[in-house]
Motif scaffolding. Structure first.
Motif, short mmCIF file in Angstrom:
data_model
loop_
_atom_site.label_atom_id
_atom_site.label_comp_id
_atom_site.label_asym_id
_atom_site.label_seq_id
_atom_site.Cartn_x
_atom_site.Cartn_y
_atom_site.Cartn_z
N LEU A 90 0.85 -1.19 0.00
CA LEU A 90 0.00 0.00 0.00
C LEU A 90 0.88 1.24 0.00
O LEU A 90 1.92 1.28 0.69
N ARG A 91 0.48 2.23 -0.79
CA ARG A 91 1.15 3.54 -0.79
C ARG A 91 0.11 4.57 -0.40
O ARG A 91 -0.88 4.77 -1.13
N ILE A 92 0.32 5.20 0.76
CA ILE A 92 -0.68 6.10 1.32
C ILE A 92 -0.07 7.50 1.42
O ILE A 92 1.01 7.68 2.01
N ALA A 93 -0.74 8.47 0.84
CA ALA A 93 -0.21 9.83 0.74
C ALA A 93 -0.10 10.49 2.11
O ALA A 93 -0.84 10.15 3.04
N PRO A 94 0.83 11.46 2.25
CA PRO A 94 0.98 12.17 3.53
C PRO A 94 -0.34 12.79 3.98
O PRO A 94 -1.09 13.35 3.19
N GLY A 95 -0.63 12.68 5.27
CA GLY A 95 -1.83 13.27 5.85
C GLY A 95 -3.10 12.46 5.66
O GLY A 95 -4.15 12.81 6.20
N THR A 96 -3.04 11.38 4.89
CA THR A 96 -4.25 10.58 4.63
C THR A 96 -4.68 9.83 5.89
O THR A 96 -3.86 9.22 6.57
N LYS A 97 -5.97 9.89 6.17
CA LYS A 97 -6.54 9.17 7.31
C LYS A 97 -7.37 8.00 6.78
O LYS A 97 -8.34 8.20 6.04
N ILE A 98 -6.94 6.79 7.13
CA ILE A 98 -7.70 5.60 6.72
C ILE A 98 -8.97 5.51 7.57
O ILE A 98 -8.92 5.71 8.78
N PRO A 99 -10.13 5.21 6.98
CA PRO A 99 -11.36 5.12 7.76
C PRO A 99 -11.25 4.13 8.92
O PRO A 99 -10.54 3.12 8.83
N ASP A 100 -11.95 4.42 10.00
CA ASP A 100 -11.96 3.57 11.19
C ASP A 100 -12.39 2.15 10.81
O ASP A 100 -13.41 1.96 10.15
N HIS A 101 -11.60 1.16 11.24
CA HIS A 101 -11.92 -0.21 10.82
C HIS A 101 -11.35 -1.24 11.79
O HIS A 101 -10.50 -0.96 12.62
N GLY A 102 -11.89 -2.46 11.67
CA GLY A 102 -11.35 -3.63 12.37
C GLY A 102 -10.93 -4.66 11.33
O GLY A 102 -10.87 -4.38 10.13
N HIS A 103 -10.65 -5.87 11.81
CA HIS A 103 -10.13 -6.90 10.91
C HIS A 103 -10.90 -8.20 11.08
O HIS A 103 -11.34 -8.53 12.18
N GLY A 104 -11.04 -8.92 9.99
CA GLY A 104 -11.76 -10.19 10.04
C GLY A 104 -10.92 -11.35 10.52
O GLY A 104 -11.40 -12.47 10.65
N GLY A 105 -9.64 -11.10 10.80
CA GLY A 105 -8.73 -12.14 11.25
C GLY A 105 -7.36 -11.52 11.49
O GLY A 105 -7.24 -10.30 11.69
N MET A 106 -6.32 -12.33 11.44
CA MET A 106 -4.96 -11.83 11.64
C MET A 106 -4.57 -10.88 10.52
O MET A 106 -4.91 -11.08 9.36
N GLU A 107 -3.86 -9.81 10.89
CA GLU A 107 -3.31 -8.89 9.90
C GLU A 107 -1.94 -8.43 10.38
O GLU A 107 -1.79 -8.00 11.52
N LEU A 108 -0.94 -8.51 9.51
CA LEU A 108 0.39 -7.98 9.80
C LEU A 108 0.69 -6.86 8.82
O LEU A 108 0.42 -6.99 7.63
N THR A 109 1.23 -5.75 9.34
CA THR A 109 1.63 -4.63 8.49
C THR A 109 3.08 -4.29 8.80
O THR A 109 3.45 -4.08 9.96
N LEU A 110 3.91 -4.25 7.76
CA LEU A 110 5.32 -3.88 7.89
C LEU A 110 5.54 -2.57 7.15
O LEU A 110 5.28 -2.48 5.95
N VAL A 111 6.02 -1.56 7.86
CA VAL A 111 6.29 -0.26 7.24
C VAL A 111 7.64 -0.32 6.54
O VAL A 111 8.64 -0.72 7.13
N LEU A 112 7.66 0.07 5.25
CA LEU A 112 8.90 0.10 4.47
C LEU A 112 9.43 1.52 4.32
O LEU A 112 10.64 1.74 4.35
N GLU A 113 8.55 2.48 4.12
CA GLU A 113 8.94 3.89 4.02
C GLU A 113 7.87 4.75 4.68
O GLU A 113 6.70 4.38 4.71
N GLY A 114 8.27 5.94 5.17
CA GLY A 114 7.31 6.84 5.79
C GLY A 114 6.87 6.32 7.14
O GLY A 114 7.50 5.43 7.74
N SER A 115 5.76 6.84 7.63
CA SER A 115 5.26 6.42 8.94
C SER A 115 3.78 6.75 9.08
O SER A 115 3.23 7.58 8.34
N TYR A 116 3.14 6.08 10.03
CA TYR A 116 1.76 6.41 10.39
C TYR A 116 1.59 6.30 11.90
O TYR A 116 2.41 5.71 12.60
N ARG A 117 0.51 6.85 12.36
CA ARG A 117 0.21 6.83 13.78
C ARG A 117 -1.23 6.35 13.98
O ARG A 117 -2.13 6.70 13.21
#
Length: 220
Positions: A137-164
């Motif tokens: 995924l490539r997410i632009a600076p300042g973008t807010k992803i809609p509030d969400h949950g997950h249907g099961g296990m999810e792993l996210t590895l950051v390669l560049e940039g950052s999020y909070r």
């Protein structure tokens, strides 16, 4: 690179045991390639596993076991040798080795597909038997992803940039190890786009009505 967030111990144990599904195993391997702490933890887990195996009382094999094993070798004696894809010799900036075998280019050369305002994705190939998906995924600076949950296990590895999000700040090398109980709303807080590798076993559960309508289009 200072890595703050690591996989759960249970995830590392599953990786060491070879029981993680393909997408998750690739992502964890990409993290371990850049994380001294997790490489050390993995060695300890493997040492404990080896000690446990040595303590298990051996069971006698059936008299026909050797014959069956030799028969299987004979069945495959005429098969052509399996062709293995050579490991890339070059080092691509921002691309850990375990990910490089799935990505024929560097992060700057990826052909992205825009799926929502500020969000683009690139689906990586996994085998037909894999139960998990692997997506960049490539997410632009300042973008807010809609509030969400997950249907099961999810792993996210950051390669560049950052999020909070509610779980902290995630930068290059960090892993978010989430299950079906986790809910969050990530916001990219870096001046450059945040590029993440995401492994999932079930679709994301967006909360808002319009977000749920867009979920099949976003496809994560």
């Amino acid at each position: 690179m200072t890595i703050v967030h690591h996989p759960d111990t249970a995830t590392l144990v599953s990786y060491a045991a070879g029981s993680l599904d393909e997408g998750f195993a690739t992502l964890v391997a990409a993290h371990i390639a850049t994380c001294d702490a997790c490489r050390a933890a993995l060695r300890e887990i493997e040492d404990v596993g080896g000690a446990v195996l040595e303590s298990v009382e051996a069971s006698p094999m059936s008299p026909a076991s050797l014959d069956r094993a030799l028969s299987l070798l004979d069945d495959h004696a005429d098969a052509p040798p399996a062709r293995t894809k050579p490991r890339p010799k070059d080092t691509r900036p921002g691309v850990p080795g375990p990910l490089a075998r799935l990505l024929e280019c560097g992060l700057d050369d990826i052909v992205w597909k825009k799926v929502a305002p500020g969000v683009s994705k690139h689906v990586l190939p996994v085998s037909k038997t894999a139960r998990s998906t692997l997506t960049l995924l490539r997410i632009a600076p300042g973008t807010k992803i809609p509030d969400h949950g997950h249907g099961g296990m999810e792993l996210t590895l950051v390669l560049e940039g950052s999020y909070r999000d509610v779980f902290g700040r995630f930068g290059p090398g960090d892993i978010a190890d989430l299950d079906e109980h986790a809910e969050h709303q990530p916001v990219v807080d870096s001046p450059e786009a945040c590029i993440c590798l995401v492994a999932t076993e079930a679709p994301t559960r967006f909360k808002g009505f319009f977000s749920r309508l867009l979920q099949p289009i976003v496809g994560i």
